[in-house]
Design an enzyme around this catalytic site. Structure first.
Site, PDB file in Angstrom:
ATOM      1  N   TYR A  46       9.741   2.415  -1.133  1.00 37.33           N
ATOM      2  CA  TYR A  46       8.803   3.374  -0.584  1.00 37.33           C
ATOM      3  C   TYR A  46       9.846   4.458   0.187  1.00 37.33           C
ATOM      4  O   TYR A  46       9.620   4.449   1.427  1.00 37.33           O
ATOM      5  CB  TYR A  46       7.656   3.221   0.041  1.00 37.33           C
ATOM      6  CG  TYR A  46       6.465   4.523   0.249  1.00 37.33           C
ATOM      7  CD1 TYR A  46       6.545   5.278  -0.707  1.00 37.33           C
ATOM      8  CD2 TYR A  46       6.036   4.339   1.464  1.00 37.33           C
ATOM      9  CE1 TYR A  46       5.292   6.293  -0.359  1.00 37.33           C
ATOM     10  CE2 TYR A  46       5.198   5.511   1.896  1.00 37.33           C
ATOM     11  CZ  TYR A  46       4.958   6.415   0.940  1.00 37.33           C
ATOM     12  OH  TYR A  46       3.831   7.353   1.174  1.00 37.33           O
TER      13      TYR A  46
ATOM     14  N   TYR B 130       5.189  10.440  -7.943  1.00 40.35           N
ATOM     15  CA  TYR B 130       4.840   9.985  -6.633  1.00 40.35           C
ATOM     16  C   TYR B 130       3.574   8.928  -6.795  1.00 40.35           C
ATOM     17  O   TYR B 130       2.586   9.270  -6.634  1.00 40.35           O
ATOM     18  CB  TYR B 130       4.528  10.906  -5.792  1.00 40.35           C
ATOM     19  CG  TYR B 130       4.785  10.740  -4.364  1.00 40.35           C
ATOM     20  CD1 TYR B 130       5.937  10.927  -3.869  1.00 40.35           C
ATOM     21  CD2 TYR B 130       3.685  10.178  -3.561  1.00 40.35           C
ATOM     22  CE1 TYR B 130       6.164  10.768  -2.290  1.00 40.35           C
ATOM     23  CE2 TYR B 130       3.894   9.962  -2.211  1.00 40.35           C
ATOM     24  CZ  TYR B 130       5.082  10.405  -1.671  1.00 40.35           C
ATOM     25  OH  TYR B 130       5.202  10.049  -0.114  1.00 40.35           O
TER      26      TYR B 130
END
Lengths: 136, 376
Positions: free
Chosen positions: B331, B280
């Site tokens: 994203y 992440y």
């Protein structure tokens, strides 16, 4: 009273109300466990160390050092347009707890980890006084 | 008690195009992605009996179920917090399927993260000085970006990690994005000097340390491993999936400090056995911090590791974020990285690592991770 355009004014909660009330009176007090003397900040109901609900509000020195900092150079939220750059610091108080705050007398490019600082109290509304810091 | 290791699989993945303006609703994006994922698996709408979602998203499971025509929604739920719950959703869904509570669970999302509510501006996460935020937001610490920059600064101080090393994360990911036509930054090279010369957003984060803002949708279809073996694509077996909350921990510790020992024990493998990783990357430095806190490298060694090309597809020891990640592909907060993790197991990535057996995906810097395994 010192306006801080763009910066939200904190909303005291039932549990944090004493913190803000002491600040209004010009005192920095933090919550500490009556049983094991562990500080907790932000305030909470229960001592995370020993599980006690018995807490007291202890005056602290207001002296500490810059533990970390960031400089906001571009407005993140639209309310900050025109109010950058500004620095936000985490101060490690002499007593141990960390407070998030701002420095009133240090240029953003002069801030360093380890800088000695002390608390000053700045009223931002009739109800709310913030604990800010200056070079010690 | 036996866990769900390799008894449940991701059988289908789907996504929409990634853009700055999708031109349609978040629910439509979710539905488009779900239909692609079902088609990828070779399943039909009527096979779905479970739906799971990010709590921060707008499309509720009832609305999705009624659009899909799900007759019996046997399992639904969401995990709250923020964007970081992808692995937690996989864990919840896998546990439900292993327990026989549902048979085909779709994890979905659709977000207009650029043209609609923008995460980076505090429009989703901001609490306007209330609750715990009363102690941060009044001092201009408004977004996750601010909080994470504060930790990053201290970590730089303690471990000697440099902004230039952050830059090598961004540059490595951009190389991967330039091999991936779906990526928002496809065909857009980035050099280390571009990174270092880019403006600061929240210092110490340069512009190219920060993730994209994206409109798009994604979906995963989970079924039992047994059922997955009869479907269209090779199954991505869920070897482990786990989450970690915001427990008490040190200022510089990511949640991986709590999660890693549990995750590796659940999986029965260690970091040395992982072939490819998705991590992440809302902010480039956190790839370095995650590599360290999960135990891929020691603390302080993550910066030198990425600087030496360790995370590059081309010659790296452990290729990381092979689709371009959140910095350069899109994203969708973990969703696009979970999809890429599945692709690596199937051999479908545009930056395919050779002979992948174990594919690792962190979906929130230690707040959750999934380890996928190629079927034998």
């Amino acid at each position: 009273m010192s306006a801080r355009p763009g910066f939200p004014i904190p909303v005291p909660s039932e549990d944090s109300a004493p913190f803000w009330e002491y600040l209004r009176q010009g005192e920095l007090r933090l919550q500490r466990c009556l049983v094991c003397a562990t500080f907790a900040h932000p305030p909470r109901l229960m001592c995370p160390e020993c599980g006690s609900f018995d807490r007291e509000w202890v005056a602290v020195s207001g002296r500490g050092t810059v533990y970390s900092y960031v400089v906001t150079r571009q407005a993140i939220h639209p309310s900050f347009e025109g109010h950058t750059p500004y620095a936000t610091v985490v101060v490690e108080l002499a007593e141990g707890p960390h407070l998030t705050s701002n420095l009133i007398d240090v240029a953003v490019d002069d801030i360093q980890i380890g800088l000695p600082v002390e608390a000053v109290f700045v009223a931002v509304s009739d109800e709310v006084t913030l604990p800010l810091f200056r070079r010690a | 008690m036996e866990n769900f290791r390799n008894r449940v699989a991701i059988a289908g993945v789907g996504e929409t195009e990634y853009s700055r303006a999708s031109g349609r609703s978040e629910t439509r994006l979710a539905l488009d992605a779900i239909l692609h994922a079902l088609d990828d698996a070779g399943l039909r709408r009527e096979d779905v009996d479970g739906l799971m979602r990010w709590s921060v998203d707008t499309s509720g499971e009832a609305e999705i179920a009624s659009n899909l025509g799900v007759r019996d929604l046997a399992w639904f739920g969401e995990v709250n917090q923020a964007g970081n719950v992808g692995a937690a959703l996989v864990a919840h869904a896998a546990a439900a399927i292993a327990a026989g509570l549902a048979h085909c669970i779709v994890i979905y999302r659709g977000v207009n993260g650029r043209s609609g509510r923008r995460y980076g501006r505090g429009e989703v996460t901001g609490r306007r000085g209330q609750g715990a935020a009363a102690f941060t937001e009044p001092f201009g610490l408004l977004t996750p970006q601010h909080q994470l920059a504060m930790v990053a600064r201290r970590r730089m101080h303690e471990f000697g990690t440099t902004s230039r090393q952050f830059g090598w994360v961004a540059v490595s990911e951009r190389e991967h994005a330039n091999r991936n036509p779906r990526a928002m930054f496809y065909d857009t090279p980035l050099t280390i000097d571009d990174h270092q010369n880019s403006r600061f957003v929240v210092d110490p984060f340069h512009l190219y340390d920060c993730c994209l803002e994206t409109d798009g949708g994604g979906a995963l279809v989970l079924v039992s491993a047994e059922r997955a073996r009869g479907l269209r694509k090779p199954p991505a077996l869920i070897r482990a999936a786990a989450q970690a909350g915001h427990g008490e921990r040190g200022f510089v510790d990511t949640a991986a400090i709590s999660l890693a020992p549990r995750l590796w024990a659940q999986a029965g493998v260690g970091p040395d056995e992982i072939d490819v990783a998705q991590i992440y990357d809302h902010f480039a430095p956190y790839v370095i911090f995650a590599l360290e806190d999960y135990g891929f490298v020691a603390r302080g060694e993550g910066g030198p590791f990425v600087e030496a090309g360790g995370m590059r597809w081309d010659g790296g020891v452990l290729p990381v974020n092979t689709s371009g990640g959140h910095l350069s592909e899109a994203y969708l907060q973990g969703m696009n990285q979970l999809i890429e993790s599945v692709r690596q197991v199937r051999g479908e990535s545009t930056s395919q690592v050779e002979d992948v057996h174990l594919s690792f995906c962190d979906t929130g810097i230690g707040t959750g991770a999934v380890i996928l395994e190629r079927d034998r």
